[in-house]
Write a protein that holds these residues in place. Structure first.
Motif, PDB file in Angstrom:
ATOM      1  N   TYR A 190       0.747  -1.283   0.014  1.00  0.00           N
ATOM      2  CA  TYR A 190       0.105  -0.247  -0.011  1.00  0.00           C
ATOM      3  C   TYR A 190       0.823   1.340   0.020  1.00  0.00           C
ATOM      4  O   TYR A 190       0.492   2.261  -0.057  1.00  0.00           O
ATOM      5  N   LEU A 191       2.142   1.180   0.002  1.00  0.00           N
ATOM      6  CA  LEU A 191       3.027   2.312   0.116  1.00  0.00           C
ATOM      7  C   LEU A 191       3.505   2.559  -1.425  1.00  0.00           C
ATOM      8  O   LEU A 191       4.323   1.519  -1.955  1.00  0.00           O
ATOM      9  N   TYR A 192       3.030   3.306  -2.044  1.00  0.00           N
ATOM     10  CA  TYR A 192       3.276   3.586  -3.567  1.00  0.00           C
ATOM     11  C   TYR A 192       4.682   3.664  -3.880  1.00  0.00           C
ATOM     12  O   TYR A 192       5.457   4.603  -3.254  1.00  0.00           O
ATOM     13  N   PRO A 193       5.542   3.112  -4.800  1.00  0.00           N
ATOM     14  CA  PRO A 193       6.698   3.193  -5.087  1.00  0.00           C
ATOM     15  C   PRO A 193       6.881   4.442  -5.925  1.00  0.00           C
ATOM     16  O   PRO A 193       6.257   4.572  -7.258  1.00  0.00           O
ATOM     17  N   ASP A 194       7.728   5.509  -5.590  1.00  0.00           N
ATOM     18  CA  ASP A 194       7.917   6.646  -6.371  1.00  0.00           C
ATOM     19  C   ASP A 194       9.053   7.562  -5.870  1.00  0.00           C
ATOM     20  O   ASP A 194       9.408   7.174  -4.847  1.00  0.00           O
ATOM     21  N   THR A 195       9.358   8.693  -6.272  1.00  0.00           N
ATOM     22  CA  THR A 195      10.233   9.761  -5.927  1.00  0.00           C
ATOM     23  C   THR A 195       9.455  10.909  -4.950  1.00  0.00           C
ATOM     24  O   THR A 195       8.388  11.216  -5.657  1.00  0.00           O
ATOM     25  N   TYR A 196       9.803  11.024  -3.813  1.00  0.00           N
ATOM     26  CA  TYR A 196       9.336  11.826  -2.965  1.00  0.00           C
ATOM     27  C   TYR A 196      10.187  12.829  -2.402  1.00  0.00           C
ATOM     28  O   TYR A 196      11.383  12.941  -2.288  1.00  0.00           O
ATOM     29  N   GLU A 197       9.471  14.110  -2.414  1.00  0.00           N
ATOM     30  CA  GLU A 197      10.304  15.197  -1.491  1.00  0.00           C
ATOM     31  C   GLU A 197       9.222  16.020  -0.349  1.00  0.00           C
ATOM     32  O   GLU A 197       8.328  16.185  -0.778  1.00  0.00           O
TER      33      GLU A 197
END
Length: 367
Positions: A190-197
């Motif tokens: 449920y934790l979306y894989p992506d680049t975060y800031e």
């Protein structure tokens, strides 16, 4: 006797005395007003002068919607101006203050009034330190915790504890998590894989909520009928994530994802164990280079060699490509696949066990 003339002289004398007194009083008043004006001007000038200089900068925040009076009191509290009332009057006189920008500022006491006003007008706010991290597709909750820990963003134990604790989130799809004690990690998948800031001081809870809620927007990238497809396949969102996570951990090539999805559906329909190695690897904190026969016998609801159907929950965070494959699988008769050993990351597919065994032999021959 000349009495009328004597009376007239006395009246004139009295008038001159009165006039003299009036002039003296007026002179005194003028002197007092001049003195008062001088001291008032001197006081105002002093109050509008910069505060005592300091090398230590102070940080302050101007909330959105603040008026000039509120801002003036904030500046006084931080030692940047002397008198908030006079500062507000000065702003009105100079037609300033209506363009001040909200945000967090950093200035040194002693800053000139014009410079202070200029910085507030331009919105020269402090650039916040940011935490930037990338979570690859197919990462497990454990791997996410390790990754964030390596950037000193979280501690592994704290992150996993929050991820496994039942709580309410302001995210639509977080409500899809079933109450199942056999699930290894509650938020797995449920934790979306992506680049975060995010802000540097973000907590484990902040990061988890951000990643969890990212699904709410990212699923809009799927075809408009994806929920119709979900219902047509009699899948819950939790089951969709679970199936997609199997595809994610098993397949590298995008063009093969729908084929493997079709194979999984075929095996479920025929009540065949999925026999997916990735579900065995999920039982270990770190993937093993090679699985042994004893590993395939590990007692766990995630062991798809022992149990038919889907495991209790996702085994990783799937990509949108795997989600699409799970929703729109290839209509195929294949029931088996084996990884090619030629470095291509592709698979050989088969409809029968004998074909599958031949494919295994072919694959091993290319080691």
């Amino acid at each position: 006797m000349d009495l009328p003339e004597q009376g007239s002289e006395r009246s004139k004398s009295r008038l001159r005395k009165i006039l003299k007194v009036v002039l003296i009083v007026l002179g005194a008043i003028v002197i007092l007003l001049a003195a008062a004006s001088f001291f008032a001007w001197r006081y105002v000038s002093q109050q509008l002068q910069p505060t005592p200089a300091s090398d230590q900068a102070v940080r302050f925040t101007i909330p959105a919607g603040s008026d000039s009076t509120h801002i003036a009191h904030i500046l006084q509290d931080k030692g940047l101006i002397r008198n908030p009332m006079l500062f507000v009057y000065y702003l009105k006189y100079s037609k300033q203050g209506d363009q001040f920008k909200a945000g967090t500022y950093e200035m040194k006491p002693g800053i000139a009034k014009a410079q202070l006003i200029d910085q507030l007008n331009k919105g020269n706010i402090v650039k916040q330190e940011m935490l930037r991290f990338t979570i690859p597709e197919g990462f497990t909750v454990q791997q996410i915790a390790v990754k964030l820990s390596s950037q000193n963003a979280v501690t592994i134990a704290d992150f996993l504890k929050i991820a496994d604790t039942k709580q309410t989130y302001p995210c639509k799809y977080a409500a899809s998590i079933p109450e199942d004690k056999t699930i290894k990690h509650r938020l797995e998948g449920y934790l979306y894989p992506d680049t975060y800031e995010m802000e540097k001081n973000s907590t484990s809870a902040d990061i988890i909520e951000r990643m969890l809620c990212e699904w709410d927007s990212k699923l809009n990238q799927l075809p408009d009928d994806w929920q119709t497809q979900l219902a047509a396949r009699s899948l819950t969102f939790h089951e969709l994530l679970t199936l997609a996570s199997l595809i994610e951990r098993e397949v590298v090539l995008d063009e093969e994802r729908p084929i493997v999805a079709g194979i999984i559906y075929n095996r479920i329909k025929q009540k065949m164990p999925l026999q997916i190695d990735a579900t065995i690897q999920y039982l270990f904190d770190k993937p093993k280079d090679r699985l042994f026969e004893k590993d395939l016998k590990l007692a766990s609801p995630y062991n798809t060699y022992l149990h038919a159907g889907l495991p209790p929950g996702p085994i990783a965070s799937p990509s949108l490509a795997s989600i699409r494959a799970a929703l729109y699988p290839t209509d195929t008769k294949f029931l088996y696949y084996v990884t090619k050993k030629d470095g291509s990351h592709g698979h050989l597919f088969a409809e029968t066990l004998s074909e599958h065994n031949n494919n295994i032999a072919k694959s091993n021959a290319k080691k």
